[in-house]
Design a protein around this motif. Sequence first.
Motif, PDB file in Angstrom:
ATOM      1  N   UNK A  54       9.925   0.041 -36.879  1.00  0.00           N
ATOM      2  CA  UNK A  54       9.409  -1.169 -37.458  1.00  0.00           C
ATOM      3  C   UNK A  54      10.100  -2.282 -36.842  1.00  0.00           C
ATOM      4  N   UNK A  55      11.316  -2.448 -37.025  1.00  0.00           N
ATOM      5  CA  UNK A  55      12.131  -3.511 -36.674  1.00  0.00           C
ATOM      6  C   UNK A  55      12.072  -3.935 -35.380  1.00  0.00           C
ATOM      7  N   UNK A  56      12.016  -2.985 -34.408  1.00  0.00           N
ATOM      8  CA  UNK A  56      12.047  -2.955 -32.879  1.00  0.00           C
ATOM      9  C   UNK A  56      10.741  -3.749 -32.643  1.00  0.00           C
ATOM     10  N   UNK A  57       9.617  -3.197 -33.417  1.00  0.00           N
ATOM     11  CA  UNK A  57       8.182  -3.748 -33.219  1.00  0.00           C
ATOM     12  C   UNK A  57       8.022  -5.297 -33.553  1.00  0.00           C
ATOM     13  N   UNK A  58       8.490  -5.586 -34.659  1.00  0.00           N
ATOM     14  CA  UNK A  58       8.664  -6.830 -35.102  1.00  0.00           C
ATOM     15  C   UNK A  58       9.569  -7.787 -34.197  1.00  0.00           C
ATOM     16  N   UNK A  59      10.535  -7.262 -33.561  1.00  0.00           N
ATOM     17  CA  UNK A  59      11.170  -8.105 -32.465  1.00  0.00           C
ATOM     18  C   UNK A  59      10.581  -8.328 -31.102  1.00  0.00           C
ATOM     19  N   UNK A  60       9.463  -7.244 -30.732  1.00  0.00           N
ATOM     20  CA  UNK A  60       9.093  -7.715 -29.600  1.00  0.00           C
ATOM     21  C   UNK A  60       7.648  -8.645 -29.699  1.00  0.00           C
ATOM     22  N   UNK A  61       7.552  -8.883 -31.071  1.00  0.00           N
ATOM     23  CA  UNK A  61       6.422 -10.014 -31.086  1.00  0.00           C
ATOM     24  C   UNK A  61       6.978 -11.263 -30.867  1.00  0.00           C
ATOM     25  N   UNK A  62       8.289 -11.436 -30.862  1.00  0.00           N
ATOM     26  CA  UNK A  62       8.623 -12.628 -30.399  1.00  0.00           C
ATOM     27  C   UNK A  62       8.575 -13.344 -28.922  1.00  0.00           C
ATOM     28  N   UNK A  63       8.598 -12.247 -28.113  1.00  0.00           N
ATOM     29  CA  UNK A  63       8.756 -12.327 -26.536  1.00  0.00           C
ATOM     30  C   UNK A  63       7.857 -11.813 -25.637  1.00  0.00           C
ATOM     31  N   UNK A  64       7.138 -12.386 -25.056  1.00  0.00           N
ATOM     32  CA  UNK A  64       6.162 -11.613 -24.114  1.00  0.00           C
ATOM     33  C   UNK A  64       7.187 -11.097 -23.000  1.00  0.00           C
ATOM     34  N   UNK A  65       8.191 -11.674 -22.856  1.00  0.00           N
ATOM     35  CA  UNK A  65       9.211 -11.114 -21.746  1.00  0.00           C
ATOM     36  C   UNK A  65       9.766  -9.686 -22.436  1.00  0.00           C
ATOM     37  N   UNK A  66      10.016  -9.486 -23.587  1.00  0.00           N
ATOM     38  CA  UNK A  66      10.435  -8.232 -24.388  1.00  0.00           C
ATOM     39  C   UNK A  66       9.474  -7.041 -24.004  1.00  0.00           C
ATOM     40  N   UNK A  67       8.154  -7.600 -24.414  1.00  0.00           N
ATOM     41  CA  UNK A  67       7.123  -6.765 -24.302  1.00  0.00           C
ATOM     42  C   UNK A  67       7.094  -6.045 -22.542  1.00  0.00           C
ATOM     43  N   UNK A  68       7.038  -6.967 -21.539  1.00  0.00           N
ATOM     44  CA  UNK A  68       7.049  -6.688 -20.369  1.00  0.00           C
ATOM     45  C   UNK A  68       8.153  -5.682 -20.043  1.00  0.00           C
ATOM     46  N   UNK A  69       9.322  -6.046 -20.487  1.00  0.00           N
ATOM     47  CA  UNK A  69      10.657  -5.201 -20.364  1.00  0.00           C
ATOM     48  C   UNK A  69      10.428  -3.819 -20.839  1.00  0.00           C
ATOM     49  N   UNK A  70       9.880  -3.546 -21.857  1.00  0.00           N
ATOM     50  CA  UNK A  70       9.888  -2.558 -22.535  1.00  0.00           C
ATOM     51  C   UNK A  70       8.764  -1.659 -21.687  1.00  0.00           C
ATOM     52  N   UNK A  71       7.632  -2.146 -21.492  1.00  0.00           N
ATOM     53  CA  UNK A  71       6.521  -1.487 -20.601  1.00  0.00           C
ATOM     54  C   UNK A  71       7.083  -1.005 -19.302  1.00  0.00           C
ATOM     55  N   UNK A  72       7.856  -1.963 -18.691  1.00  0.00           N
ATOM     56  CA  UNK A  72       8.397  -1.692 -17.309  1.00  0.00           C
ATOM     57  C   UNK A  72       9.320  -0.493 -17.460  1.00  0.00           C
ATOM     58  N   UNK A  73      10.311  -0.403 -18.430  1.00  0.00           N
ATOM     59  CA  UNK A  73      11.205   0.640 -18.538  1.00  0.00           C
ATOM     60  C   UNK A  73      10.748   1.980 -19.085  1.00  0.00           C
ATOM     61  N   UNK A  74       9.759   2.133 -19.739  1.00  0.00           N
ATOM     62  CA  UNK A  74       8.966   3.116 -20.243  1.00  0.00           C
ATOM     63  C   UNK A  74       8.186   3.967 -18.917  1.00  0.00           C
ATOM     64  N   UNK A  75       7.654   3.296 -18.254  1.00  0.00           N
ATOM     65  CA  UNK A  75       6.885   3.433 -17.059  1.00  0.00           C
ATOM     66  C   UNK A  75       7.787   4.319 -15.863  1.00  0.00           C
ATOM     67  N   UNK A  76       8.973   4.068 -15.902  1.00  0.00           N
ATOM     68  CA  UNK A  76      10.119   4.715 -14.940  1.00  0.00           C
ATOM     69  C   UNK A  76      10.145   6.190 -15.134  1.00  0.00           C
TER      70      UNK A  76
END
Length: 218
Positions: free
Chosen positions: A196-218
């Motif tokens: 929950x805390x992690x998902x709140x943090x990523x709502x603050x930054x489009x960059x964080x969303x892109x970073x997570x999606x990119x790392x998860x796709x590897x």
Amino acid sequence: MGKDEGAVRDVLLERYGRTFCGEAGIELADRPKPLFKLLVLATLLSARISADVAVAAAKELFAAGCDTPKGMRDASWQDRVDALGRGHYRRYDERTATMLGKGAELLLDRWKGDLRRLRDEAGGDDRRIAELLTEFPGIGPTGADIFLREVQAVWPQVAPHLDERVLDGAGRLGLPRRPEQLAELARSEEELARLSAALVRVTRSRKAVDEVMSAAAR
């Protein structure tokens, strides 16, 4: 749960999965003192101020002896203002110092300084707990959600508590937006609080969303 969802969860927990309690040095447990410290933190996080400043201010208050309801109540108003100032919580310091003192008095008078009594009065129902929490000065619906997101790690009866901000973060990452389905990604209540805390943090930054999606796709 799909493979992609599991990968996103793992990246989220690794990179952003520290609870706000963890950041503030609160070893959360189902005991009066850490629960009160979480209430203080939720109050500070409720203002329109950065989470880093709120966490720093909480640490200063705790270091000044305002880490129990009695300690908060008995500290002078100026001591509370000074502690908030050391944490750079200056925009709201005077009003917040007053609210924290009154909140400590309420907790002592009504629930004997023990938030577990509040939980029991609410029958463990998260919606009723949220209603009671908003009786504390400075705690509105947002603050109640902050408290419940974190406390679900040690109050399993309120889990899953996944508010709109958490679900918004999930939607941005392609995770389920239905609370029951999202909760299935977590392997424990403690992990659910971290997620929950992690998902709140990523709502603050489009960059964080892109970073997570990119790392998860590897």
